[in-house]
Design a protein around this motif. Structure first.
Motif, short mmCIF file in Angstrom:
data_model
loop_
_atom_site.label_atom_id
_atom_site.label_comp_id
_atom_site.label_asym_id
_atom_site.label_seq_id
_atom_site.Cartn_x
_atom_site.Cartn_y
_atom_site.Cartn_z
N UNK A 36 0.39 19.35 17.19
CA UNK A 36 1.30 18.61 16.30
C UNK A 36 0.72 17.24 15.96
N UNK A 37 0.13 16.59 16.95
CA UNK A 37 -0.48 15.27 16.72
C UNK A 37 -1.71 15.41 15.84
N UNK A 38 -2.57 16.39 16.12
CA UNK A 38 -3.77 16.57 15.31
C UNK A 38 -3.41 16.78 13.85
N UNK A 39 -2.38 17.60 13.62
CA UNK A 39 -1.97 17.93 12.26
C UNK A 39 -1.50 16.69 11.49
N UNK A 40 -0.90 15.73 12.18
CA UNK A 40 -0.47 14.50 11.51
C UNK A 40 -1.66 13.76 10.90
N UNK A 41 -2.84 14.01 11.43
CA UNK A 41 -4.06 13.35 10.93
C UNK A 41 -4.92 14.30 10.11
N UNK A 42 -4.35 15.44 9.74
CA UNK A 42 -5.06 16.40 8.90
C UNK A 42 -6.15 17.16 9.64
N UNK A 50 -14.57 18.21 17.72
CA UNK A 50 -15.87 17.78 17.19
C UNK A 50 -15.90 16.25 17.07
N UNK A 51 -14.84 15.69 16.48
CA UNK A 51 -14.79 14.23 16.34
C UNK A 51 -14.79 13.55 17.71
N UNK A 52 -14.10 14.14 18.67
CA UNK A 52 -14.07 13.58 20.02
C UNK A 52 -15.47 13.60 20.65
N UNK A 53 -16.18 14.69 20.47
CA UNK A 53 -17.54 14.80 21.03
C UNK A 53 -18.47 13.75 20.41
N UNK A 54 -18.30 13.51 19.11
CA UNK A 54 -19.12 12.49 18.44
C UNK A 54 -18.74 11.10 18.93
N UNK A 110 -17.67 5.99 8.76
CA UNK A 110 -16.71 4.91 9.05
C UNK A 110 -15.28 5.43 8.95
N UNK A 111 -15.01 6.25 7.93
CA UNK A 111 -13.67 6.83 7.77
C UNK A 111 -13.35 7.75 8.94
N UNK A 112 -14.34 8.51 9.40
CA UNK A 112 -14.14 9.41 10.53
C UNK A 112 -13.85 8.65 11.81
N UNK A 113 -14.57 7.55 12.02
CA UNK A 113 -14.35 6.73 13.20
C UNK A 113 -12.95 6.13 13.19
N UNK A 114 -12.54 5.58 12.06
CA UNK A 114 -11.20 4.99 11.95
C UNK A 114 -10.11 6.03 12.19
N UNK A 115 -10.24 7.17 11.50
CA UNK A 115 -9.24 8.23 11.64
C UNK A 115 -9.19 8.74 13.08
N UNK A 121 -5.64 7.66 19.86
CA UNK A 121 -4.59 6.82 20.46
C UNK A 121 -3.27 7.60 20.51
N UNK A 122 -2.92 8.24 19.41
CA UNK A 122 -1.69 9.04 19.37
C UNK A 122 -1.78 10.22 20.33
N UNK A 123 -2.95 10.83 20.43
CA UNK A 123 -3.17 11.96 21.34
C UNK A 123 -2.94 11.54 22.80
N UNK A 124 -3.50 10.42 23.18
CA UNK A 124 -3.34 9.96 24.57
C UNK A 124 -1.88 9.61 24.86
N UNK A 125 -1.21 8.98 23.92
CA UNK A 125 0.23 8.72 24.10
C UNK A 125 1.00 10.03 24.27
N UNK A 126 0.63 11.03 23.49
CA UNK A 126 1.26 12.34 23.59
C UNK A 126 1.00 12.98 24.95
N UNK A 127 -0.22 12.89 25.45
CA UNK A 127 -0.53 13.45 26.77
C UNK A 127 0.26 12.73 27.86
N UNK A 128 0.39 11.41 27.75
CA UNK A 128 1.21 10.67 28.71
C UNK A 128 2.66 11.18 28.66
N UNK A 129 3.17 11.40 27.45
CA UNK A 129 4.53 11.91 27.29
C UNK A 129 4.68 13.26 27.98
#
Length: 163
Positions: A36-42, A50-54, A110-115, A121-129
């Motif tokens: 659900x969190x991933x989808x909010x970011x497309x 993949x983005x996490x590994x990079x 740069x866009x990938x890094x920002x996104x 950040x949202x993912x980690x908050x979700x995991x804490x939840x």
């Protein structure tokens, strides 16, 4: 469910269902909550990986496609499709490797890094939840048990491979 199986198949010890079945259902539930969190970011789960590994690679946030496949535990074919989608979205770029003219490197834009940083950040908050349903000592005990189990399964698989 176990009672039904004990009735239908009294010849089998169905007690593993109590653990494996629950883990399977929990994994599906957690995946649904995480995506659900991933989808909010497309992003899909694979693109997020993949983005996490990079991002974990550190600056300049790049890896070879084969290295990405190994880090995300997918085939190189599946990795190519993920990279293609991320490249079309402007989140990664391919370029020739500096040390191997035939090799390629995939890097966060740069866009990938920002996104990704926002999504992570949202993912980690979700995991804490999600983990907040357990007391800290319960989460620590669960982590220890799961690590032990995974290590033993990995050792068993390695032993079978070595034979």
């Amino acid at each position: 469910m176990q009672a039904d199986w004990r009735r239908e198949r009294p010849d089998l010890d169905v007690s593993p269902l109590a653990v494996i079945g629950r883990l399977h259902r929990l994994a599906a539930r957690l995946t649904a909550e995480l995506t659900l969190v991933y989808q909010r970011y497309g992003l899909g789960e694979g693109e997020f990986d993949v983005l996490a590994a990079l991002r974990r690679a550190g600056a300049p946030y790049e890896r070879a496609p084969g290295e990405l496949a190994a880090h995300t535990m997918v085939t190189t074919g599946a990795m190519t499709k993920r990279i293609d989608r991320l490249e079309r979205a402007g989140l990664v770029a391919r370029r020739p490797a500096e040390d191997d003219r035939r090799g390629r490197v995939v890097a966060l834009t740069e866009a990938g890094l920002r996104l990704f940083d926002e999504a992570f950040t949202a993912h980690i908050h979700n995991e804490h939840r999600l983990l907040a349903h357990l007391a800290p000592e319960e989460a620590a005990a669960l982590q220890t048990l799961l690590t032990t189990w995974q290590d033993r399964l990995d050792d068993t698989a390695q032993d079978r491979h070595d034979r």
